[in-house]
Design a protein around this motif. Structure first.
Motif, mmCIF file in Angstrom:
data_model
loop_
_atom_site.group_PDB
_atom_site.id
_atom_site.type_symbol
_atom_site.label_atom_id
_atom_site.label_comp_id
_atom_site.label_asym_id
_atom_site.label_seq_id
_atom_site.Cartn_x
_atom_site.Cartn_y
_atom_site.Cartn_z
ATOM 1 N N HIS A 1 0.809 -1.211 0.000
ATOM 2 C CA HIS A 1 0.000 0.000 0.000
ATOM 3 C C HIS A 1 0.848 1.269 0.000
ATOM 4 O O HIS A 1 0.369 2.323 -0.387
ATOM 5 C CB HIS A 1 -0.939 0.015 1.203
ATOM 6 N N ALA A 2 2.087 1.160 0.457
ATOM 7 C CA ALA A 2 3.014 2.299 0.419
ATOM 8 C C ALA A 2 4.434 1.766 0.492
ATOM 9 O O ALA A 2 4.711 0.814 1.223
ATOM 10 C CB ALA A 2 2.760 3.259 1.573
ATOM 11 N N ALA A 3 5.319 2.378 -0.274
ATOM 12 C CA ALA A 3 6.751 2.060 -0.224
ATOM 13 C C ALA A 3 7.496 3.274 0.296
ATOM 14 O O ALA A 3 7.340 4.385 -0.228
ATOM 15 C CB ALA A 3 7.266 1.680 -1.610
ATOM 16 N N GLY A 4 8.278 3.087 1.344
ATOM 17 C CA GLY A 4 9.067 4.182 1.878
ATOM 18 C C GLY A 4 10.224 4.533 0.956
ATOM 19 O O GLY A 4 10.734 3.678 0.225
ATOM 20 N N MET A 5 10.642 5.794 1.011
ATOM 21 C CA MET A 5 11.740 6.269 0.172
ATOM 22 C C MET A 5 12.853 6.828 1.053
ATOM 23 O O MET A 5 12.599 7.563 2.011
ATOM 24 C CB MET A 5 11.257 7.344 -0.798
ATOM 25 N N ASN A 6 14.074 6.452 0.702
ATOM 26 C CA ASN A 6 15.243 6.884 1.460
ATOM 27 C C ASN A 6 16.383 7.199 0.492
ATOM 28 O O ASN A 6 16.474 6.579 -0.578
ATOM 29 C CB ASN A 6 15.695 5.773 2.407
ATOM 30 N N PRO A 7 17.278 8.139 0.846
ATOM 31 C CA PRO A 7 18.426 8.395 -0.018
ATOM 32 C C PRO A 7 19.232 7.145 -0.333
ATOM 33 O O PRO A 7 19.830 7.039 -1.405
ATOM 34 C CB PRO A 7 19.241 9.413 0.790
ATOM 35 N N ALA A 8 19.225 6.180 0.586
ATOM 36 C CA ALA A 8 19.962 4.935 0.334
ATOM 37 C C ALA A 8 19.442 4.206 -0.892
ATOM 38 O O ALA A 8 20.195 3.496 -1.569
ATOM 39 C CB ALA A 8 19.861 4.015 1.558
ATOM 40 N N ASP A 9 18.161 4.362 -1.218
ATOM 41 C CA ASP A 9 17.604 3.708 -2.404
ATOM 42 C C ASP A 9 18.355 4.152 -3.655
ATOM 43 O O ASP A 9 18.616 3.347 -4.561
ATOM 44 C CB ASP A 9 16.122 4.054 -2.568
ATOM 45 N N VAL A 10 18.678 5.424 -3.717
ATOM 46 C CA VAL A 10 19.378 5.982 -4.875
ATOM 47 C C VAL A 10 20.872 5.655 -4.806
ATOM 48 O O VAL A 10 21.471 5.189 -5.778
ATOM 49 C CB VAL A 10 19.164 7.506 -4.957
ATOM 50 N N LYS A 11 21.468 5.873 -3.642
ATOM 51 C CA LYS A 11 22.918 5.709 -3.504
ATOM 52 C C LYS A 11 23.347 4.256 -3.675
ATOM 53 O O LYS A 11 24.318 3.959 -4.372
ATOM 54 C CB LYS A 11 23.363 6.234 -2.142
ATOM 55 N N HIS A 12 22.614 3.348 -3.067
ATOM 56 C CA HIS A 12 23.032 1.943 -3.115
ATOM 57 C C HIS A 12 22.842 1.344 -4.503
ATOM 58 O O HIS A 12 23.605 0.474 -4.923
ATOM 59 C CB HIS A 12 22.266 1.125 -2.074
ATOM 60 N N GLY B 1 11.398 18.084 3.592
ATOM 61 C CA GLY B 1 10.551 18.520 4.708
ATOM 62 C C GLY B 1 9.810 17.398 5.387
ATOM 63 O O GLY B 1 8.838 17.616 6.102
ATOM 64 N N GLY B 2 10.241 16.176 5.205
ATOM 65 C CA GLY B 2 9.592 14.989 5.753
ATOM 66 C C GLY B 2 9.807 13.823 4.822
ATOM 67 O O GLY B 2 10.480 13.934 3.799
ATOM 68 N N LYS B 3 9.237 12.683 5.174
ATOM 69 C CA LYS B 3 9.432 11.493 4.380
ATOM 70 C C LYS B 3 8.548 11.499 3.126
ATOM 71 O O LYS B 3 7.527 12.190 3.066
ATOM 72 C CB LYS B 3 9.108 10.252 5.206
ATOM 73 N N LEU B 4 8.967 10.710 2.126
ATOM 74 C CA LEU B 4 8.206 10.524 0.891
ATOM 75 C C LEU B 4 7.784 9.059 0.790
ATOM 76 O O LEU B 4 8.482 8.177 1.296
ATOM 77 C CB LEU B 4 9.042 10.889 -0.331
ATOM 78 N N ALA B 5 6.659 8.814 0.143
ATOM 79 C CA ALA B 5 6.204 7.446 -0.055
ATOM 80 C C ALA B 5 5.619 7.295 -1.453
ATOM 81 O O ALA B 5 5.021 8.224 -1.995
ATOM 82 C CB ALA B 5 5.158 7.067 0.999
ATOM 83 N N LEU B 6 5.814 6.100 -2.009
ATOM 84 C CA LEU B 6 5.210 5.733 -3.280
ATOM 85 C C LEU B 6 3.944 4.925 -3.008
ATOM 86 O O LEU B 6 3.959 4.011 -2.182
ATOM 87 C CB LEU B 6 6.171 4.904 -4.124
ATOM 88 N N ILE B 7 2.876 5.246 -3.739
ATOM 89 C CA ILE B 7 1.585 4.585 -3.531
ATOM 90 C C ILE B 7 1.207 3.800 -4.786
ATOM 91 O O ILE B 7 0.904 4.392 -5.824
ATOM 92 C CB ILE B 7 0.483 5.616 -3.203
ATOM 93 N N PRO B 8 1.252 2.466 -4.737
ATOM 94 C CA PRO B 8 0.837 1.676 -5.912
ATOM 95 C C PRO B 8 -0.643 1.924 -6.243
ATOM 96 O O PRO B 8 -1.448 2.176 -5.343
ATOM 97 C CB PRO B 8 1.078 0.237 -5.463
#
Length: 310
Positions: free
Chosen positions: A36-47, A303-310
């Motif tokens: 229902h939601a995927a969390g997003m983190n800078p590590a997703d891009v860097k790794h 300004g806070g966390k981001l999430a992807l919503i399928p």
């Protein structure tokens, strides 16, 4: 048929691709989650762009959703579960997806206190903050300095420190000082005169540790002046300073950090269930806009966390 995002080459976000994928049925010790939601983190891009990566790289480390299938004789990380239960999961591979089969021990019942976008962003930042707090050695009544305290890790750290009676002086830009105060920290602005402002905020108390979430030379030099023991200066962004300066670096790709962060998942979920751990979410994006969301994330000022919503 499900959909999932992959990094297809080392060129960064521009080489991300949304693909159709088959999701395997869960075997013993596994569950399938409709995300229902995927969390997003800078590590997703860097790794996904790290040297030596084997492409395609599935993207996304944490999710929130509901169990759609469960393997035989299987319990999740928080105990018995059944189809339809709402769960969150951390340290998964391929969370930017519509559905995912994962090791069941990675899933925990979602606290009712959190929405799916919030739950999907609880554990990566929260586990990082928990490790910083643990490695700091700070006890009730102690004072620590946290650089970049208005960021996701900083906000979680402030809340976790408050539950232990640890006092925090946190640095932030002028627009984010109120965020630090909202979560119980003493806010000071970074920039020229940082050491003097930190000492004034401490009111004569010593800093037992300095935690670096920003990686600037200014933050590290201030830490050296304010904390005598270099082993209590801990960074999550500047491992290159470990050898020359004798400080400590932690990170999810390090074995000791991974073991600690796995072990702290349950306690963090419990804190959220008690209403002691909030997750500020700035924006949500449709799953098919993952590239745009990641570009915004990497500006460094969401300004806070981001999430992807399928």
């Amino acid at each position: 048929m499900a959909q999932a995002w992959f990094a297809t080459g080392p060129g960064g976000i521009g080489e991300w691709e949304l693909r159709d994928v088959e999701v395997p049925a869960p075997g013993p010790g596994e569950v399938t989650i409709r995300i229902h939601a995927a969390g997003m983190n800078p590590a997703d891009v860097k790794h996904s762009a790290r040297p030596g990566a084997s492409f395609p790289v599935p993207l996304g480390y944490e999710v929130s959703g509901e169990i759609t299938a469960i393997g035989p004789d299987t319990a999740i990380g928080s105990g018995a579960a059944r189809v339809g239960d709402e769960v969150l999961a951390f340290r998964v591979s391929g969370g930017y997806a519509t559905e995912l089969t994962i090791p069941a021990e990675k899933a925990f019942h979602k606290p009712w206190t959190l929405t799916h976008p919030e739950a999907a962003n609880l554990l990566l930042a929260g586990a990082t903050a928990a490790e910083l707090l643990d490695r700091s050695g700070a006890r009730e009544g102690d004072l620590v300095l946290f650089h970049a305290a208005s960021g996701a890790v900083g906000v979680s750290f402030l809340q976790q420190a408050r539950t232990r009676g640890v006092r925090v002086v946190g640095t932030a830009g002028p627009a984010n000082l109120d965020v630090v105060r909202r979560y119980g920290g003493v806010a000071i602005e970074y920039g020229e005169g940082l050491v003097e402002r930190a000492r004034e905020a401490a009111s004569g108390a010593p800093f037992v540790a300095a935690l670096d979430g920003v990686g600037t030379d200014e933050a590290l030099e201030a830490s050296f002046e304010l904390v005598a023991d270099r082993q209590r200066i801990i960074t999550i962004v500047r491992p290159d300073r470990v050898e020359p300066d004798g400080i400590v670096a932690i990170g999810g790709m390090m074995r000791a950090s991974a073991v600690f962060r796995d072990g702290v998942r349950g306690p963090l979920v419990d804190l959220a269930a008690q209403g002691l751990l909030e997750v500020p979410v700035a924006r949500t994006y449709p799953l098919n806009e993952a590239r745009s969301a990641a570009e915004y994330l990497m500006t460094g000022h969401p300004g806070g966390k981001l999430a992807l919503i399928p």
